[in-house]
Design an enzyme around this catalytic site. Structure first.
Site, PDB file in Angstrom:
ATOM      1  N   HIS A   1       0.829  -1.205   0.000  1.00 22.55           N
ATOM      2  CA  HIS A   1       0.000   0.000   0.000  1.00 22.55           C
ATOM      3  C   HIS A   1       0.866   1.258   0.000  1.00 22.55           C
ATOM      4  O   HIS A   1       2.094   1.200   0.111  1.00 22.55           O
ATOM      5  CB  HIS A   1      -0.947  -0.011   1.201  1.00 22.55           C
ATOM      6  CG  HIS A   1      -0.278  -0.098   2.541  1.00 22.55           C
ATOM      7  ND1 HIS A   1       0.344   0.977   3.148  1.00 22.55           N
ATOM      8  CD2 HIS A   1      -0.142  -1.141   3.413  1.00 22.55           C
ATOM      9  CE1 HIS A   1       0.830   0.613   4.319  1.00 22.55           C
ATOM     10  NE2 HIS A   1       0.553  -0.677   4.504  1.00 22.55           N
TER      11      HIS A   1
ATOM     12  N   CYS B   1       3.412  -5.039   6.669  1.00 20.01           N
ATOM     13  CA  CYS B   1       2.981  -4.679   5.320  1.00 20.01           C
ATOM     14  C   CYS B   1       4.106  -3.969   4.558  1.00 20.01           C
ATOM     15  O   CYS B   1       5.111  -3.565   5.131  1.00 20.01           O
ATOM     16  CB  CYS B   1       1.743  -3.798   5.375  1.00 20.01           C
ATOM     17  SG  CYS B   1       0.243  -4.714   5.811  1.00 20.01           S
TER      18      CYS B   1
END
Length: 285
Positions: free
Chosen positions: A180, A196
């Site tokens: 992301h 992440c």
């Protein structure tokens, strides 16, 4: 500066977008630039679409936060493409904190962006995954483990400047693992997330447009990479304490696999292995 080979295909790209013509084993160009007053390596890294780790490793001994004005700075814009990067697969190399994607079909090209990854104890997991969801302007459903660390966080953070997922997110098959954007670009090129994978705000929309649902994602460790550029043998070595390898043995294995050990200048090879500056080095005679 990196070659913007696909601007007509992708629309306007960020100034430093690293999209190169392919196929190739070595992409991009490195250069030198003088520091201007008040400029840090953090700003320089983002300008050239590099992670903080890359520009810091390429300039040992230079204060990354308050470098002296007028000092020359190496801009490590050339990269050896990882072995794991094959057409149709997105690869995240934890050893260099960099992502590579070789799209299938259309104009041959190689896409590469710097990333931030998981911190100690919350490391980004190795493995092969797939993109299962693409979401623009994502809301962040805060995991219980993070809410226990930071109880003031709400259960859901809506889209906007305070959302740590940034403008776009790709969800992978592993529960909770995503690629992301970020609202903290200083974390690109650092191991600071909860696992992440983060991209600069200007990079994630480009990757989002390129990647389709079902795209395989390989998260690997390749601290030593070897590639050929116009007949010259290059090696790129990254310091990765988590890789648990013998660097000299790995370099020898990769060079032997190409049948080119007799072409190696060993003093250059040993110097590259010792310095681990993360920049491709010509080790040919």
């Amino acid at each position: 500066m990196p070659l913007l080979a696909c601007g007509t295909l992708l629309g306007a790209l960020p100034a430093g977008a690293t999209i190169f013509p392919g196929p190739a084993e070595v992409v991009g160009q490195s250069s030198l630039q003088e520091i201007r007053g008040g400029e840090s390596l953090i700003e320089l890294a983002r300008t050239h679409d590099l992670g903080f780790n890359e520009i810091a490793a390429a300039n040992p001994g230079l204060d990354p936060f308050v470098p002296s004005a007028g000092r020359p700075v190496a801009i490590p814009g050339r990269h050896v493409v990882p072995v794991a990067a094959v057409p149709g697969r997105l690869v995240v190399n934890l050893s260099e904190l960099r992502l590579y994607f070789v799209p299938e079909g259309g104009v041959p090209r190689i896409v590469s962006f710097p990333v931030g990854t998981g911190s100690e104890g919350k490391e980004t997991p190795l493995g092969v995954y797939r993109v299962t969801e693409k979401r623009a302007n994502p809301a962040w459903h805060v995991p219980l483990s993070i809410r226990q660390e930071r109880p003031r966080l709400p259960a859901v953070v809506p889209p906007g400047p305070d959302n740590p997922l940034g403008s776009h997110a790709l969800r992978l098959t592993d529960d909770g693992l995503m690629i992301h954007g970020t609202n903290r670009p200083w974390g690109v090129g650092r191991a600071v997330s909860h696992g992440c994978i983060r991209l600069y705000p200007e990079d994630i929309p480009v990757l989002f447009r390129l990647v389709t649902l079902g795209t395989p994602v390989a998260i690997v460790r390749e601290p030593v990479k070897v590639g050929d550029q116009e007949g010259r043998l290059l090696i790129e070595v990254h310091r990765d304490d988590g890789a648990g390898i013998d660097y000299a043995a790995e370099a020898t294995r990769l060079i032997l696999a190409r049948g080119r050990l007799d072409q190696v200048d060993f003093p250059r090879l040993f110097r590259a292995l010792a310095e681990k500056r993360g920049m491709p080095v010509d080790i040919g005679r």
